[in-house]
Design a protein around this motif. Structure first.
Motif, PDB file in Angstrom:
ATOM      1  N   ALA A 216       0.831  -1.197   0.000  1.00  0.00           N
ATOM      2  CA  ALA A 216       0.000   0.000   0.000  1.00  0.00           C
ATOM      3  C   ALA A 216       0.867   1.249   0.000  1.00  0.00           C
ATOM      4  O   ALA A 216       0.528   2.260  -0.615  1.00  0.00           O
TER       5      ALA A 216
ATOM      6  N   THR B 182       0.790   4.357  -2.595  1.00  0.00           N
ATOM      7  CA  THR B 182       0.585   5.738  -2.163  1.00  0.00           C
ATOM      8  C   THR B 182       1.709   6.637  -2.646  1.00  0.00           C
ATOM      9  O   THR B 182       1.488   7.806  -2.978  1.00  0.00           O
TER      10      THR B 182
ATOM     11  N   LEU C 230      -7.777  -0.809  -4.766  1.00  0.00           N
ATOM     12  CA  LEU C 230      -7.387   0.234  -3.818  1.00  0.00           C
ATOM     13  C   LEU C 230      -7.050   1.526  -4.545  1.00  0.00           C
ATOM     14  O   LEU C 230      -7.414   2.625  -4.100  1.00  0.00           O
TER      15      LEU C 230
ATOM     16  N   GLU D 210      -5.698  -0.738   3.148  1.00  0.00           N
ATOM     17  CA  GLU D 210      -4.244  -0.821   2.999  1.00  0.00           C
ATOM     18  C   GLU D 210      -3.666  -1.909   3.888  1.00  0.00           C
ATOM     19  O   GLU D 210      -2.754  -2.643   3.491  1.00  0.00           O
TER      20      GLU D 210
END
Length: 697
Positions: free
Chosen positions: A152, A156, A562, A671
């Motif tokens: 995750a 990001t 996601l 996440e």
């Protein structure tokens, strides 16, 4: 109105000295079973008693050799079966795969996976690239990644959440049907159907048998119910009439036709299948349409022609002609309609968890790989009922009732047990010929997914498409493999019970994901909420090194998902200035679908009050609501209103007026799930023994 018997038509009196010598057909054999049960229960009428005597006499007089149950079967040795650790290459044959063996979509710059499909460039000309500050308009679970993010944090770190183009290809060729083998220019024969004679519980639960089923379009299991000591009488019609008389059941009104033909109500040959829907209850169907059909069959038996005259005189010829007309209907004058009792759901509602306990107790005796809601079935991870999929349904059939051709929802597998007493005739085509069948349907103006159709098997064979065809008798279990196109006709009076499964295999998950994208393209709802299911797999499944391809597939789906959720959240908060309200998902709450385009919605969705909406989200299921842009009124707590649910794209295209933005799980939670989804190292189990197999033609 009851049809006239042959005796009345010819002005003859009943009873004859001797029934006409011939073999009983499948319908009459099932009638004997039903009538004998009525005789034992002392609830048989005089006409039924007479009909039983006639049918029994014909059966007794039949001195022809019994039909060989293994006729046309070709025995196979167990070593010819795929072993439990052998790789399934079916997905590789049909689709383009990435380096991890996963099905991928092609970008506009790539080539189409199906050479016979329509030109993908022609379709994608209408697609507009989203603006810089907007997420992609159509999210695909199969979008090829540009980079190989694994966590995750790495996702990001890519920077602006709306810059989806830096993560995945955002302009894709529409999904196409699978590649099919070269078609023969000459007529092909029927494909052999694997048939297994189960002799022990060890055979029934063997890993090799499970592997064979999971990689086959069709498999027929004999003696499985008896070996597993199942009591199938709990699925008999009289059981439901006594214990569940007022239970709802769906009725389908159809034309009575032979399995080899299909016509419209005017007698014109077509693939379109007439099947009108209505609703009823078990007792109403039993005392109405079912009993009327059975009594008409009794009258046909009472009017059966006889061998009063030794010579084949004109009178006897007339009798034979009249009997044939009464049995199958005068196609030129009138097509008889029959009613099919379908989708009798056997789920246990929360307020009555033991409603169908007897039936569930028997189904729980099946081997794990074909047992409903077993741990090896990924549908068991879904915490709400999807009627007919992760719940069993019963089908109450009269002769010639049809289940039109279809693939199971999202191309998953299914199991069907014939409770009897009558037989069912099955037809099927491997999923790899999906594109060929769809093309033939388009020429007739029939939609593959939403239409009701009955293929002409002979036309398919002439096209070079192999067709499975076999008979399922009482107590036999049919396994329908992933994506297999199939259609079924009852040959006698019988009940069937069926449900769906998602085998925990890479091939099944890949195929389900591909069909999920096809459904979105066609505007057809995917009944299996696959987007939610991939997150359930990550949360609830322990994926070992034996399933490394599944881990890679699911991980890729989670990363795409996601990224998409992050983009939608940023668009709502930063671009629109909306406050996203968090709500807790209730246990057993179903997945939501966009009211406009039918696409599944995951985690972030947009609600709007609409007067005509029957399905949606109620305010009582929400946590504290907050007003968003362009909405002047606050939402009153538990006002009883239903709010329509929209996906991001339909919200954007609707002008973004008076929508409420909702989120079920914070991004931090997703996440964490992604980062915790790791491959587990585990030793492999040895294989057990599989039973002998044979092929039915």
């Amino acid at each position: 109105m009851m049809p006239q018997t042959a005796s009345k038509v010819l002005g003859r009196k009943r009873m004859p000295d001797r029934p006409m010598s011939r073999k009983l057909d499948a319908e009459e054999r099932s009638m004997i079973c039903i009538l004998r049960e009525k005789l034992e229960d002392d609830c048989i009428t005089d006409d039924e008693r007479t009909a039983l005597a006639i049918l029994a006499a014909i059966d007794k007089m039949d001195d022809s050799p019994c039909e060989d149950p293994n006729k046309g079967l070709e025995l196979r040795r167990v070593k010819d079966l795929p072993t439990a650790n052998e790789a399934d290459r079916s997905t590789e044959e049909m689709f383009d795969l990435d380096r991890d063996g996963n099905v991928i979509a092609r970008s506009i710059g790539g080539q189409s996976a199906n050479r016979e499909s329509e030109n993908p460039r022609k379709k994608t000309k209408k697609l507009k690239k989203p603006k810089k500050d907007e997420p992609q308009h159509s999210f695909s679970l199969l979008a090829p990644p540009r980079n190989r993010q694994k966590t995750a944090a790495e996702l990001t770190d890519t920077g602006d959440a709306l810059n989806y183009d830096s993560l995945f290809e955002d302009r894709l060729v529409p999904p196409v049907p699978p590649r099919h083998p070269p078609l023969s220019k000459q007529r092909v024969g029927y494909a052999p159907t694997p048939v297994f004679e189960i002799t022990s519980k060890e055979e029934a639960t063997s890993a090799a048998l499970q592997k064979f089923a999971e990689t086959s379009p069709f498999a027929l299991f004999r003696n499985l119910a008896s070996v597993m000591e199942m009591d199938l009488s709990v699925f008999h019609l009289d059981t439901f009439v006594v214990d569940h008389a007022d239970h709802p059941i769906e009725i389908r009104e159809q034309l009575r036709l032979s399995p080899d033909e299909n016509t419209d109500r005017f007698g014109k040959a077509t693939w379109e299948c007439d099947s009108e829907k209505s609703d009823s209850t078990v007792i109403k169907y039993f005392t109405g349409a079912f009993d009327e059909n059975f009594q008409e069959a009794i009258q046909r038996v009472l009017g059966m022609p006889t061998e009063i005259e030794k010579d084949d005189t004109p009178s006897l010829k007339k009798l034979k002609t009249e009997w044939k007309r009464l049995s199958y209907g005068d196609q030129k004058a009138h097509l008889k309609k029959i009613k099919f009792g379908t989708n009798l759901d056997l789920s246990n509602p929360p307020h009555n968890p033991k409603l169908f306990k007897e039936q569930h107790d028997q189904l729980s005796k099946l081997p794990p790989f074909c047992r409903i809601k077993d741990d090896v079935d990924l549908l068991s991870l879904i915490d709400h009922d999807i009627l007919g999929m992760n719940t069993a349904q019963c089908y109450i059939k009269v002769p010639a009732n049809r289940t039109p051709a279809h693939i199971e929802n999202n191309a998953v597998a299914s199991v069907n047990i014939n409770i009897g007493p009558g037989d069912c005739e099955w037809f099927g085509v491997d999923y790899k010929y999906y594109g060929v069948v769809e093309k033939m349907l388009r020429k007739q103006g029939i939609d593959f997914l939403s239409g009701s159709w009955w293929p002409n098997a002979e036309q398919l064979l002439e096209m070079g498409v192999p067709v499975f065809r076999f008979t399922q008798r009482e107590g036999e279990l049919v396994w329908v493999g992933q994506g297999c196109i199939h259609w079924v006709q009852a040959l006698g009076y019988c009940n069937n019970v069926a449900w769906n499964l998602i085998p925990n295999t890479h091939a099944q998950l890949s195929l389900a994901a591909h069909q999920y994208e096809i459904n979105k393209l066609k505007g057809y709802q995917s009944v299996v909420p696959l987007h939610n299911l991939f997150w359930d797999i990550a949360k609830k499944q322990r994926v070992t090194d034996e399933k490394v391809q599944i881990h890679s597939l699911v991980k890729g789906m989670l990363i795409r998902s996601l990224a998409n959720v992050r983009m939608i959240a940023q668009w709502a908060e930063k671009k629109k200035g909306w406050a996203i309200t968090e709500r807790e998902r209730e246990k057993g709450e179903p997945a939501y679908y966009c009211v406009k385009c039918q696409v599944e919605i995951f985690n972030i969705f947009f609600c709007k009050e609409e007067k005509q909406t029957e399905e949606g989200i109620r305010l009582s299921s929400m946590v504290k609501e907050e007003e968003v842009e362009d909405n002047e009124e606050e939402m009153d707590e538990d006002d009883g209103k239903v709010y329509a649910v929209y996906c991001y794209d339909c919200t954007r295209s609707s002008g973004c007026k008076k929508f409420y933005a909702m989120q079920e799980a914070p991004l931090s939670e997703l996440e964490q799930i992604l980062d915790n989804f790791k491959l587990q190292i585990e030793s492999r189990d040895s294989l057990s023994v599989a039973p002998k197999a044979c092929n039915v033609r």
